[in-house]
Design a protein around this motif. Structure first.
Motif, PDB file in Angstrom:
ATOM      1  N   TYR A   1       0.852  -1.182   0.000  1.00  0.00           N
ATOM      2  CA  TYR A   1       0.000   0.000   0.000  1.00  0.00           C
ATOM      3  C   TYR A   1       0.890   1.234   0.000  1.00  0.00           C
ATOM      4  O   TYR A   1       1.913   1.271   0.671  1.00  0.00           O
ATOM      5  CB  TYR A   1      -0.882   0.044   1.251  1.00  0.00           C
ATOM      6  CG  TYR A   1      -2.075  -0.875   1.194  1.00  0.00           C
ATOM      7  CD1 TYR A   1      -3.320  -0.404   0.799  1.00  0.00           C
ATOM      8  CD2 TYR A   1      -1.967  -2.209   1.559  1.00  0.00           C
ATOM      9  CE1 TYR A   1      -4.419  -1.243   0.764  1.00  0.00           C
ATOM     10  CE2 TYR A   1      -3.055  -3.050   1.526  1.00  0.00           C
ATOM     11  CZ  TYR A   1      -4.283  -2.561   1.126  1.00  0.00           C
ATOM     12  OH  TYR A   1      -5.370  -3.388   1.088  1.00  0.00           O
ATOM     13  N   ARG A   2       0.464   2.270  -0.737  1.00  0.00           N
ATOM     14  CA  ARG A   2       1.209   3.529  -0.813  1.00  0.00           C
ATOM     15  C   ARG A   2       0.345   4.653  -0.267  1.00  0.00           C
ATOM     16  O   ARG A   2      -0.832   4.774  -0.595  1.00  0.00           O
ATOM     17  CB  ARG A   2       1.579   3.847  -2.257  1.00  0.00           C
ATOM     18  CG  ARG A   2       2.381   5.126  -2.393  1.00  0.00           C
ATOM     19  CD  ARG A   2       2.751   5.406  -3.845  1.00  0.00           C
ATOM     20  NE  ARG A   2       3.669   6.513  -3.943  1.00  0.00           N
ATOM     21  CZ  ARG A   2       3.313   7.789  -3.885  1.00  0.00           C
ATOM     22  NH1 ARG A   2       2.065   8.126  -3.734  1.00  0.00           N
ATOM     23  NH2 ARG A   2       4.233   8.739  -3.982  1.00  0.00           N
TER      24      ARG A   2
ATOM     25  N   VAL B   1       5.610   3.322   1.213  1.00  0.00           N
ATOM     26  CA  VAL B   1       4.966   2.066   0.809  1.00  0.00           C
ATOM     27  C   VAL B   1       5.201   1.063   1.926  1.00  0.00           C
ATOM     28  O   VAL B   1       6.334   0.866   2.361  1.00  0.00           O
ATOM     29  CB  VAL B   1       5.548   1.536  -0.519  1.00  0.00           C
ATOM     30  CG1 VAL B   1       4.955   0.184  -0.860  1.00  0.00           C
ATOM     31  CG2 VAL B   1       5.295   2.534  -1.646  1.00  0.00           C
ATOM     32  N   LEU B   2       4.120   0.448   2.393  1.00  0.00           N
ATOM     33  CA  LEU B   2       4.204  -0.570   3.432  1.00  0.00           C
ATOM     34  C   LEU B   2       3.595  -1.864   2.913  1.00  0.00           C
ATOM     35  O   LEU B   2       2.629  -1.850   2.151  1.00  0.00           O
ATOM     36  CB  LEU B   2       3.469  -0.131   4.701  1.00  0.00           C
ATOM     37  CG  LEU B   2       4.015   1.098   5.423  1.00  0.00           C
ATOM     38  CD1 LEU B   2       3.152   1.405   6.652  1.00  0.00           C
ATOM     39  CD2 LEU B   2       5.451   0.902   5.831  1.00  0.00           C
ATOM     40  N   GLU B   3       4.162  -2.970   3.349  1.00  0.00           N
ATOM     41  CA  GLU B   3       3.680  -4.298   2.976  1.00  0.00           C
ATOM     42  C   GLU B   3       2.872  -4.861   4.138  1.00  0.00           C
ATOM     43  O   GLU B   3       3.273  -4.766   5.302  1.00  0.00           O
ATOM     44  CB  GLU B   3       4.877  -5.197   2.691  1.00  0.00           C
ATOM     45  CG  GLU B   3       4.508  -6.576   2.218  1.00  0.00           C
ATOM     46  CD  GLU B   3       5.749  -7.392   1.929  1.00  0.00           C
ATOM     47  OE1 GLU B   3       6.245  -8.057   2.870  1.00  0.00           O
ATOM     48  OE2 GLU B   3       6.221  -7.354   0.786  1.00  0.00           O
ATOM     49  N   VAL B   4       1.731  -5.456   3.822  1.00  0.00           N
ATOM     50  CA  VAL B   4       0.859  -6.004   4.855  1.00  0.00           C
ATOM     51  C   VAL B   4       0.179  -7.266   4.331  1.00  0.00           C
ATOM     52  O   VAL B   4      -0.111  -7.370   3.135  1.00  0.00           O
ATOM     53  CB  VAL B   4      -0.190  -4.946   5.294  1.00  0.00           C
ATOM     54  CG1 VAL B   4      -1.114  -4.555   4.169  1.00  0.00           C
ATOM     55  CG2 VAL B   4      -0.992  -5.419   6.485  1.00  0.00           C
ATOM     56  N   SER B   5      -0.056  -8.215   5.214  1.00  0.00           N
ATOM     57  CA  SER B   5      -0.792  -9.431   4.858  1.00  0.00           C
ATOM     58  C   SER B   5      -2.220  -9.302   5.382  1.00  0.00           C
ATOM     59  O   SER B   5      -2.423  -8.889   6.524  1.00  0.00           O
ATOM     60  CB  SER B   5      -0.146 -10.664   5.489  1.00  0.00           C
ATOM     61  OG  SER B   5       1.119 -10.887   4.946  1.00  0.00           O
TER      62      SER B   5
ATOM     63  N   ARG C   1      -3.838   0.473  -2.618  1.00  0.00           N
ATOM     64  CA  ARG C   1      -3.160  -0.794  -2.831  1.00  0.00           C
ATOM     65  C   ARG C   1      -2.502  -0.773  -4.193  1.00  0.00           C
ATOM     66  O   ARG C   1      -3.115  -0.404  -5.194  1.00  0.00           O
ATOM     67  CB  ARG C   1      -4.155  -1.960  -2.729  1.00  0.00           C
ATOM     68  CG  ARG C   1      -3.458  -3.306  -2.719  1.00  0.00           C
ATOM     69  CD  ARG C   1      -4.331  -4.387  -2.201  1.00  0.00           C
ATOM     70  NE  ARG C   1      -5.281  -4.796  -3.218  1.00  0.00           N
ATOM     71  CZ  ARG C   1      -6.229  -5.698  -3.022  1.00  0.00           C
ATOM     72  NH1 ARG C   1      -6.380  -6.264  -1.846  1.00  0.00           N
ATOM     73  NH2 ARG C   1      -7.034  -6.025  -3.989  1.00  0.00           N
ATOM     74  N   LEU C   2      -1.234  -1.151  -4.241  1.00  0.00           N
ATOM     75  CA  LEU C   2      -0.479  -1.143  -5.488  1.00  0.00           C
ATOM     76  C   LEU C   2      -0.680  -2.459  -6.227  1.00  0.00           C
ATOM     77  O   LEU C   2      -0.845  -3.510  -5.612  1.00  0.00           O
ATOM     78  CB  LEU C   2       1.005  -0.936  -5.208  1.00  0.00           C
ATOM     79  CG  LEU C   2       1.368   0.352  -4.469  1.00  0.00           C
ATOM     80  CD1 LEU C   2       2.856   0.388  -4.170  1.00  0.00           C
ATOM     81  CD2 LEU C   2       0.953   1.563  -5.275  1.00  0.00           C
ATOM     82  N   ALA C   3      -0.638  -2.377  -7.534  1.00  0.00           N
ATOM     83  CA  ALA C   3      -0.716  -3.575  -8.376  1.00  0.00           C
ATOM     84  C   ALA C   3       0.701  -4.113  -8.505  1.00  0.00           C
ATOM     85  O   ALA C   3       1.467  -3.690  -9.360  1.00  0.00           O
ATOM     86  CB  ALA C   3      -1.304  -3.238  -9.742  1.00  0.00           C
ATOM     87  N   THR C   4       1.067  -4.999  -7.598  1.00  0.00           N
ATOM     88  CA  THR C   4       2.403  -5.567  -7.604  1.00  0.00           C
ATOM     89  C   THR C   4       2.313  -7.063  -7.807  1.00  0.00           C
ATOM     90  O   THR C   4       1.291  -7.681  -7.536  1.00  0.00           O
ATOM     91  CB  THR C   4       3.130  -5.286  -6.282  1.00  0.00           C
ATOM     92  OG1 THR C   4       2.332  -5.785  -5.203  1.00  0.00           O
ATOM     93  CG2 THR C   4       3.371  -3.805  -6.088  1.00  0.00           C
TER      94      THR C   4
END
Length: 87
Positions: free
Chosen positions: A6-7, A14-18, A50-53
């Motif tokens: 998410y940005r 930008v942070l990563e989360v489950s 939410r980023l499209a990664t």
């Protein structure tokens, strides 16, 4: 659980989360609460997107511990785009 990036538009972080696929985070405060981060100087109500990664691909078939290993790529390197046919 899948992992998402998410940005925050306000601070550019930008942070990563489950979380479950059905969950959606919409504010910096929600994102920080899920990741255990402090909101810092960024307002908790700042929007996040939410980023499209790319992510991990989970196959419906699995290779058991007794399965033969996949053959190595003939070039000895990873073939980008599956050029060698081993993807």
């Amino acid at each position: 659980m899948p992992t998402y990036d998410y940005r925050c538009d306000t601070n550019g972080r930008v942070l990563e989360v489950s979380h479950r696929m059905s969950d959606r985070l919409s504010t910096w405060g929600e994102l920080c609460a899920r990741t255990g981060q402090e909101t810092g100087d960024t307002p908790a109500e700042a929007p996040v997107h939410r980023l499209a990664t790319g992510g991990n691909i989970i196959s419906s078939t699995s290779r058991g511990s007794g399965a033969a290993p996949l053959p190595a790529c003939a070039s000895g390197n990873c073939c980008q785009g599956g050029m060698c046919g081993l993807n």
